[in-house]
Design a protein around this motif. Structure first.
Motif, PDB file in Angstrom:
ATOM      1  N   LEU A  19      43.872  14.900  22.823  1.00  0.00           N
ATOM      2  CA  LEU A  19      42.422  15.294  22.517  1.00  0.00           C
ATOM      3  C   LEU A  19      41.440  14.152  23.089  1.00  0.00           C
ATOM      4  O   LEU A  19      40.134  14.782  23.263  1.00  0.00           O
ATOM      5  N   GLY A  64      43.487   8.740  19.960  1.00  0.00           N
ATOM      6  CA  GLY A  64      43.009   9.352  21.214  1.00  0.00           C
ATOM      7  C   GLY A  64      43.204   8.491  22.560  1.00  0.00           C
ATOM      8  O   GLY A  64      43.597   8.910  23.482  1.00  0.00           O
ATOM      9  N   PHE A  99      36.068   7.840  20.129  1.00  0.00           N
ATOM     10  CA  PHE A  99      35.941   6.780  19.157  1.00  0.00           C
ATOM     11  C   PHE A  99      37.218   6.408  18.314  1.00  0.00           C
ATOM     12  O   PHE A  99      37.269   5.824  17.319  1.00  0.00           O
TER      13      PHE A  99
HETATM   14 FE1  SF4 Z   1      40.474  13.074  18.433  1.00  0.00          FE
HETATM   15 FE2  SF4 Z   1      41.749  11.082  17.227  1.00  0.00          FE
HETATM   16 FE3  SF4 Z   1      41.772  13.468  16.005  1.00  0.00          FE
HETATM   17 FE4  SF4 Z   1      43.115  13.151  18.394  1.00  0.00          FE
HETATM   18  S1  SF4 Z   1      43.522  12.388  16.299  1.00  0.00           S
HETATM   19  S2  SF4 Z   1      41.786  14.910  17.622  1.00  0.00           S
HETATM   20  S3  SF4 Z   1      41.710  11.963  19.314  1.00  0.00           S
HETATM   21  S4  SF4 Z   1      39.926  12.010  16.328  1.00  0.00           S
END
Ligand code: SF4
Ligand code: SAH
Length: 364
Positions: free
Chosen positions: A112, A120, A116
């Motif tokens: 996703l 991700g 930050f």
């Molecule tokens: Fe966003 Fe990190 Fe949660 Fe994935 S794990 S949805 S990149 S905050």
């Protein structure tokens, strides 16, 4: 071979029926595995010889193996579990006076791309299986029981009283496996945690939230992090698919059947990005129809993140704006700093961190 940890009660009942076994056998098996922490079929004294032979022949009880295990000065303990392919997932145990919370991962990496979050940044590798998800709870329970201060406790006494799906990954993007694992957490035949003590954190997959409220209505935390679509589109890109208005409507629907429940909105404090007083006021506007609490999370820096954590003073002011409207606001304590046990700290650095943790424990 079928890994029994992949099966919640319903699936286990259907599975053993194929061998002509009755549902109460599933209950017995779950008792041994989850409540007695036993994995040797020979020691499960009420299992018949015939069934025992079938189990040995057709099934396994298998967990991820431990890559590293580090204990912080404040008692926080973090494991890196090997899930194959040189991949590690993190699980963190956070003891407090009145509870013990386990933070569990749901995926290797995440697709996703929140800007930050270092998980991700690492990209998506794969979904964890139900066995790998519930296995984290099994293993943590097993290891913590060997720690000083816990080793005299009876098996029936809960050390891990709360579970939060806030480790690596987006739990609702691995829906089936996460729901099966959470069913085991809630099941009296397994861990028997109340549904308010299991929290799923999501970046806002609204369609899956609608399914979750029917299938397994645990406590919901929503990673909001911005009070307008322009900023949220940028830092939580799933917002382009499920913008704030739809997300809020989804939160309201989630609470429909449980009027005493609330959503916890998580809000990462990013210096100069989302932490102004105006941001706090706008936040109050967008959540106004959702019974909620707030959890402000000091940003955890990682190399080349491009962000800084808001100052202590700014977090305090932001918090005050929300509290002045009678909201309950918590600021996440940074626990286990010395072992990098906070969110978004591990991804992509599996090897380095392993070596460091082992060094700290004087194992290398
Ligand atoms: Fe966003 Fe990190 Fe949660 Fe994935 S794990 S949805 S990149 S905050
Ligand atoms: N994918 C889910 C759950 C895992 S992340 C979600 O996004 O909700 C758990 C929480 O940690 C989320 O609120 C996430 O936004 C936050 N987080 C991620 N990276 C962070 C960082 N570097 N510092 C502080 N919080 C972070």
């Amino acid at each position: 071979m079928t890994n029994l940890l992949d099966l919640d009660y319903e699936h286990l009942v259907s599975y053993i029926e194929t061998f002509g076994e009755k549902p109460y056998r599933a209950k017995q098996l779950m008792h041994w595995i989850y409540q007695e922490s036993l994995i040797d079929f020979n020691e499960m004294t009420d299992i018949s010889k015939v069934f025992c032979d079938v189990l040995k022949d057709k099934t396994t009880i298998e967990f991820p193996s431990v890559m590293s295990d580090a204990m912080s000065d404040d008692g926080t303990r973090k494991w890196l579990f090997d899930v194959g392919g040189n991949n590690g997932i993190e699980t963190v145990f956070i003891p407090e006076d009145d509870r013990g919370t386990l933070c569990i991962s749901s995926q290797v990496g995440c697709a996703l791309e929140c800007t930050f979050c270092s998980t991700g940044r690492q990209g998506f590798n794969r979904n964890l299986t139900t066995a790998e998800i519930i296995g984290q709870l099994w293993l943590a329970n097993f290891y913590v029981r060997q720690q000083d201060g816990y080793n005299a406790l009876a098996n029936s006494e809960r050390i891990i009283s709360n579970v939060v799906m806030m480790g690596m990954g987006e739990p609702l993007a691995n829906y089936d496996n996460v729901v099966s694992a959470m069913k085991l957490m809630l099941d009296d035949r397994a861990y028997g945690l109340s549904r308010r003590r299991v929290t799923l954190s999501t970046s806002g997959l609204v369609n899956a939230m609608d399914r979750l409220k029917e299938d397994c209505p645990v406590a919901l935390a929503v990673s909001l992090h911005a009070s307008n679509d322009k900023l949220r589109d940028e830092i939580v890109p799933i917002n382009k698919k499920f913008p704030i208005k739809e997300l809020m409507a989804g939160c309201q629907r989630y609470l429909e059947k449980a009027p005493r429940d609330f959503v916890t909105f998580e809000y990462v404090m990013l210096d100069g990005i989302n932490d102004s007083i105006e941001d706090a006021k706008a936040l109050l506007q967008i959540v106004k129809d959702v019974p909620c609490k707030f959890n402000l999370i000091p940003f955890n820096p990682f190399p080349n993140s491009g962000y800084k954590c808001s100052s202590y003073e700014q977090i305090r002011k932001f918090k005050e704006v929300l509290m002045n409207q009678d909201y309950i606001v918590t600021v996440r304590k940074t626990r286990g700093d010395d072992i990098d046990a906070a969110c978004g700290q591990l991804a992509g650095q599996v090897k380095d961190k392993t070596t460091r943790s082992l060094k700290r424990m004087n194992l290398t």
